[in-house]
Design a protein around this motif. Structure first.
Motif, PDB file in Angstrom:
ATOM      1  N   GLU A  80       0.827  -1.215   0.000  1.00  0.00           N
ATOM      2  CA  GLU A  80       0.000   0.000   0.000  1.00  0.00           C
ATOM      3  C   GLU A  80       0.854   1.254   0.000  1.00  0.00           C
ATOM      4  O   GLU A  80       0.624   2.189  -0.778  1.00  0.00           O
ATOM      5  CB  GLU A  80      -0.940  -0.012   1.221  1.00  0.00           C
ATOM      6  N   ARG A  84       1.384   3.951  -3.000  1.00  0.00           N
ATOM      7  CA  ARG A  84       0.977   5.338  -2.747  1.00  0.00           C
ATOM      8  C   ARG A  84       2.093   6.315  -3.067  1.00  0.00           C
ATOM      9  O   ARG A  84       1.848   7.413  -3.576  1.00  0.00           O
ATOM     10  CB  ARG A  84       0.522   5.452  -1.288  1.00  0.00           C
ATOM     11  N   GLU A  89      -2.583   2.814  -7.012  1.00  0.00           N
ATOM     12  CA  GLU A  89      -3.399   2.036  -6.088  1.00  0.00           C
ATOM     13  C   GLU A  89      -3.549   0.632  -6.653  1.00  0.00           C
ATOM     14  O   GLU A  89      -3.807   0.454  -7.842  1.00  0.00           O
ATOM     15  CB  GLU A  89      -4.782   2.669  -5.894  1.00  0.00           C
ATOM     16  N   THR A 122      -4.059  -2.291   0.175  1.00  0.00           N
ATOM     17  CA  THR A 122      -4.703  -0.991  -0.005  1.00  0.00           C
ATOM     18  C   THR A 122      -4.956  -0.431   1.389  1.00  0.00           C
ATOM     19  O   THR A 122      -4.555  -1.028   2.386  1.00  0.00           O
ATOM     20  CB  THR A 122      -6.032  -1.127  -0.765  1.00  0.00           C
ATOM     21  N   ARG A 123      -5.641   0.672   1.464  1.00  0.00           N
ATOM     22  CA  ARG A 123      -5.926   1.279   2.773  1.00  0.00           C
ATOM     23  C   ARG A 123      -6.851   0.387   3.605  1.00  0.00           C
ATOM     24  O   ARG A 123      -6.881   0.496   4.831  1.00  0.00           O
ATOM     25  CB  ARG A 123      -6.569   2.655   2.592  1.00  0.00           C
ATOM     26  N   LYS A 124      -7.598  -0.484   2.940  1.00  0.00           N
ATOM     27  CA  LYS A 124      -8.569  -1.306   3.655  1.00  0.00           C
ATOM     28  C   LYS A 124      -8.329  -2.802   3.513  1.00  0.00           C
ATOM     29  O   LYS A 124      -8.947  -3.591   4.232  1.00  0.00           O
ATOM     30  CB  LYS A 124      -9.990  -0.982   3.166  1.00  0.00           C
TER      31      LYS A 124
END
Length: 233
Positions: A80, A84, A89, A122-124
């Motif tokens: 991630e 970034r 992404e 990813t962020r999640k």
């Protein structure tokens, strides 16, 4: 059939383990490909290239690389963050699409993860989410060293909570500093984690030696012959 190779940590031996499994499946007469969907800390797919070197396979063509190594980032960090920093992404569905296309072309696809199960993609989403999306059996790589019981059992628990089938454990003897600790730790992992099938992986220099390839073949036969004989046919 798709298999995921994950580890209890980064630098644990997943790349070598993936190559060893590829050799084992090849000895079973299977058409095998390895995939490293996310490579960080490199200008090119280093781990995938090492797979090819260790197994004696030829390098991938540019067209095949789009499937075997869809994401490569220069910064040596979790996927991630590495993505970034390059204003990109990662799309898990795109990885799934690439893996499934390989699955249509080959008998066996071995997917090497990045770091451990909770490394963020990813962020999640994490590596564990990618495995859950693929819903494929997992080979777990752990190190024969002090502390491995806790790390390995936590990884086993996380996989089982997601309903993911753990095909077997690959126990990396490269890290062994004490034979007693290595041996007794493995027995604890097998008992407490309810792990039946273990492949002991020694230090390897150069191409994978024949005896290790044969051990991998037997390891795979022992796993799949009783439950999935069609995989070996």
């Amino acid at each position: 059939m798709i298999f995921f190779v994950t580890g209890t940590d980064t630098g644990i031996g997943k790349t070598l383990a993936t190559a060893v499994l590829a050799k084992g499946f090849s000895l079973l007469g299977k058409k095998v490909i390895t995939q490293k969907p996310i490579q960080t800390g490199a200008d090119y797919p280093e781990d995938l290239t090492l797979h090819r070197k260790l197994t004696g396979m030829s390098l991938d063509s540019p067209e095949l690389l789009k499937l075997t190594s869809p994401y490569v980032f220069k910064f040596p960090a979790a996927p991630e963050l590495a993505a970034r920093l390059e204003n990109q992404e990662i799309d898990l569905l795109q990885i799934k699409k690439c893996t499934e296309e390989l699955d249509r072309r080959y008998d066996v696809v071995l997917v090497e993860g990045a770091g451990g199960l909770y490394v963020p993609i990813t962020r999640k989403e994490t590596i564990l989410d990618l495995i859950s999306l693929l819903m494929c059996p997992v080979f777990l790589v752990s190190a024969a060293r002090l502390g491995t019981i806790n790390h390995t059992l936590l990884s086993i628990q996380a996989l089982k909570q997601k309903g993911i089938f753990i095909a077997g454990l690959i126990y990396n003897l490269y890290f062994s500093g004490d034979d007693v600790i290595s041996r007794e730790s493995l027995e604890d992992i097998k008992r407490l984690g309810e792990i039946e099938h273990v492949l002991l992986m020694p230090k390897v220099e150069g191409e994978i030696p024949e005896d290790l390839a044969l051990s991998a073949k037997k390891f795979l036969e022992d796993i799949f012959k009783p439950k999935f004989p069609e995989l070996l046919s």
